[in-house]
Design a protein around this motif. Structure first.
Motif, mmCIF file in Angstrom:
data_model
loop_
_atom_site.group_PDB
_atom_site.id
_atom_site.type_symbol
_atom_site.label_atom_id
_atom_site.label_comp_id
_atom_site.label_asym_id
_atom_site.label_seq_id
_atom_site.Cartn_x
_atom_site.Cartn_y
_atom_site.Cartn_z
ATOM 1 N N ASP A 68 11.111 10.151 3.680
ATOM 2 C CA ASP A 68 12.199 9.182 3.433
ATOM 3 C C ASP A 68 11.674 7.758 3.245
ATOM 4 O O ASP A 68 12.200 6.797 3.816
ATOM 5 N N LEU A 69 10.618 7.613 2.456
ATOM 6 C CA LEU A 69 10.046 6.286 2.221
ATOM 7 C C LEU A 69 10.528 5.661 0.909
ATOM 8 O O LEU A 69 10.192 4.502 0.635
ATOM 9 N N GLU A 70 11.305 6.411 0.140
ATOM 10 C CA GLU A 70 11.669 5.930 -1.197
ATOM 11 C C GLU A 70 12.511 4.660 -1.153
ATOM 12 O O GLU A 70 12.339 3.750 -1.966
ATOM 13 N N GLY A 71 13.443 4.569 -0.193
ATOM 14 C CA GLY A 71 14.358 3.435 -0.175
ATOM 15 C C GLY A 71 13.827 2.208 0.551
ATOM 16 O O GLY A 71 14.557 1.208 0.686
ATOM 17 N N LEU A 72 12.584 2.222 1.020
ATOM 18 C CA LEU A 72 12.043 1.098 1.772
ATOM 19 C C LEU A 72 11.441 0.060 0.840
ATOM 20 O O LEU A 72 10.776 0.396 -0.146
ATOM 21 N N ASN A 73 11.690 -1.218 1.166
ATOM 22 C CA ASN A 73 11.070 -2.283 0.394
ATOM 23 C C ASN A 73 9.683 -2.600 0.969
ATOM 24 O O ASN A 73 9.230 -1.976 1.928
ATOM 25 N N LEU A 74 9.018 -3.600 0.391
ATOM 26 C CA LEU A 74 7.660 -3.929 0.794
ATOM 27 C C LEU A 74 7.598 -4.386 2.246
ATOM 28 O O LEU A 74 6.696 -3.982 3.002
ATOM 29 N N GLU A 75 8.547 -5.200 2.647
ATOM 30 C CA GLU A 75 8.541 -5.703 4.024
ATOM 31 C C GLU A 75 8.730 -4.575 5.027
ATOM 32 O O GLU A 75 8.049 -4.517 6.057
ATOM 33 N N GLU A 76 9.641 -3.653 4.726
ATOM 34 C CA GLU A 76 9.876 -2.521 5.631
ATOM 35 C C GLU A 76 8.658 -1.599 5.686
ATOM 36 O O GLU A 76 8.307 -1.078 6.755
ATOM 37 N N LEU A 77 8.008 -1.402 4.542
ATOM 38 C CA LEU A 77 6.795 -0.578 4.524
ATOM 39 C C LEU A 77 5.683 -1.229 5.345
ATOM 40 O O LEU A 77 4.949 -0.543 6.071
ATOM 41 N N GLN A 78 5.543 -2.548 5.227
ATOM 42 C CA GLN A 78 4.520 -3.254 6.015
ATOM 43 C C GLN A 78 4.822 -3.168 7.502
ATOM 44 O O GLN A 78 3.908 -2.990 8.322
ATOM 45 N N ARG A 79 6.104 -3.276 7.861
ATOM 46 C CA ARG A 79 6.478 -3.167 9.271
ATOM 47 C C ARG A 79 6.193 -1.761 9.799
ATOM 48 O O ARG A 79 5.696 -1.590 10.925
ATOM 49 N N LEU A 80 6.491 -0.746 8.985
ATOM 50 C CA LEU A 80 6.210 0.632 9.373
ATOM 51 C C LEU A 80 4.703 0.866 9.516
ATOM 52 O O LEU A 80 4.233 1.517 10.464
ATOM 53 N N GLU A 81 3.920 0.295 8.571
ATOM 54 C CA GLU A 81 2.465 0.432 8.626
ATOM 55 C C GLU A 81 1.909 -0.226 9.890
ATOM 56 O O GLU A 81 1.020 0.323 10.556
ATOM 57 N N LYS A 82 2.444 -1.384 10.227
ATOM 58 C CA LYS A 82 2.002 -2.094 11.428
ATOM 59 C C LYS A 82 2.323 -1.290 12.680
ATOM 60 O O LYS A 82 1.520 -1.219 13.622
ATOM 61 N N SER A 83 3.511 -0.668 12.688
ATOM 62 C CA SER A 83 3.898 0.149 13.840
ATOM 63 C C SER A 83 2.981 1.354 13.987
ATOM 64 O O SER A 83 2.561 1.705 15.097
ATOM 65 N N LEU A 84 2.646 1.978 12.857
ATOM 66 C CA LEU A 84 1.742 3.128 12.899
ATOM 67 C C LEU A 84 0.339 2.715 13.357
ATOM 68 O O LEU A 84 -0.311 3.421 14.131
ATOM 69 N N GLU A 85 -0.142 1.574 12.852
ATOM 70 C CA GLU A 85 -1.466 1.098 13.265
ATOM 71 C C GLU A 85 -1.501 0.806 14.762
ATOM 72 O O GLU A 85 -2.493 1.097 15.446
ATOM 73 N N SER A 86 -0.425 0.234 15.281
ATOM 74 C CA SER A 86 -0.358 -0.054 16.709
ATOM 75 C C SER A 86 -0.388 1.245 17.517
ATOM 76 O O SER A 86 -1.080 1.351 18.537
ATOM 77 N N GLY A 87 0.366 2.251 17.026
ATOM 78 C CA GLY A 87 0.371 3.534 17.715
ATOM 79 C C GLY A 87 -0.988 4.205 17.683
ATOM 80 O O GLY A 87 -1.464 4.745 18.685
ATOM 81 N N LEU A 88 -1.646 4.156 16.514
ATOM 82 C CA LEU A 88 -2.985 4.751 16.397
ATOM 83 C C LEU A 88 -3.993 4.022 17.287
ATOM 84 O O LEU A 88 -4.899 4.637 17.849
#
Length: 221
Positions: free
Chosen positions: A115-135
């Motif tokens: 479900d990544l199709e509807g995300l804009n650049l800012e939301e994708l960056q926020r999601l990436e940051k959250s994943l990096e923090s979790g990793l």
């Protein structure tokens, strides 16, 4: 032998409570899945842990099942007359919880790569940051576990070295005691042999002289 009946009450021990929650949660989700398959039923299950973590299961779309539930509850309210303020509050809470479940479910799918199709650049960056923090937290925890294992192995290695040294010292002590015992045995046997040799070497002339005197024979001088 019959199993002892477990008293249903809050588990005081935190670790035991978390283990029980994990086991029972998996069990109830498994039962819900079996019920949906065996009876062709639409089943939705929502669980919030003591820490507020969401766990859910649905045999089909969670949104569709909750929508059917809201519609069913609405029809019941219509049949029972005007809703009371308490019912309105319950419906408001239900809508809020339904929205929260939907958002959390969508967030979970996104963190899994869906479900990544509807995300804009800012939301994708926020999601990436959250994943990096979790990793990063996972890597830190993994590093702590590895260091703990290394420390345990080093401690065990030191203990084995000390044990090996102690066994070597015992072996040297035993060898020395064995050598001393063997030496004493050899010395004792040698002394016994010398004494025997001395006793068997008495002069023959003395015996002959004594015999001559007893028989009245002239002594040879």
């Amino acid at each position: 032998m019959a199993r002892e009946k477990i008293r249903i009450k809050k588990i005081d021990n935190l670790t035991a409570r978390q283990v029980t929650f994990s086991k029972r949660r998996r069990g109830i989700i498994k039962k819900a899945n079996e019920l949906s398959i065996l009876c062709d039923a639409d089943v939705a299950l929502i669980i919030f842990s003591a820490t507020g973590k969401l766990f859910e299961f649905s045999s089909s779309s969670m949104r569709d099942i909750l929508g059917r539930y809201n519609l069913h509850a609405s029809n019941i309210n219509k049949m029972m007359g005007p809703p009371s303020p308490y019912h309105q509050l319950d419906n408001c809470n239900l809508s809020r919880l339904s929205k929260e479940v939907e958002d959390k479910t969508k967030q979970l799918r996104q963190m899994r790569g869906g479900d990544l199709e509807g995300l804009n650049l800012e939301e994708l960056q926020r999601l990436e940051k959250s994943l990096e923090s979790g990793l990063s937290r996972v890597s830190e925890k993994k590093g702590e576990c590895v260091m703990s294992q290394i420390s345990s192995l080093e401690k065990r290695g030191s203990e084995l070295v000390d044990e090996n040294r102690r066994l070597r010292e015992q072996l040297v002590t035993l060898e020395m005691a064995k050598t001393m015992a063997l030496k004493e045995a050899v010395e004792t046997e040698s002394a016994t042999t010398n004494v025997s040799s001395y006793d068997s070497g008495a002069p023959i002339e003395d015996d002959f002289s004594d015999t001559s005197l007893k028989l009245g024979l002239p002594s040879w001088e």
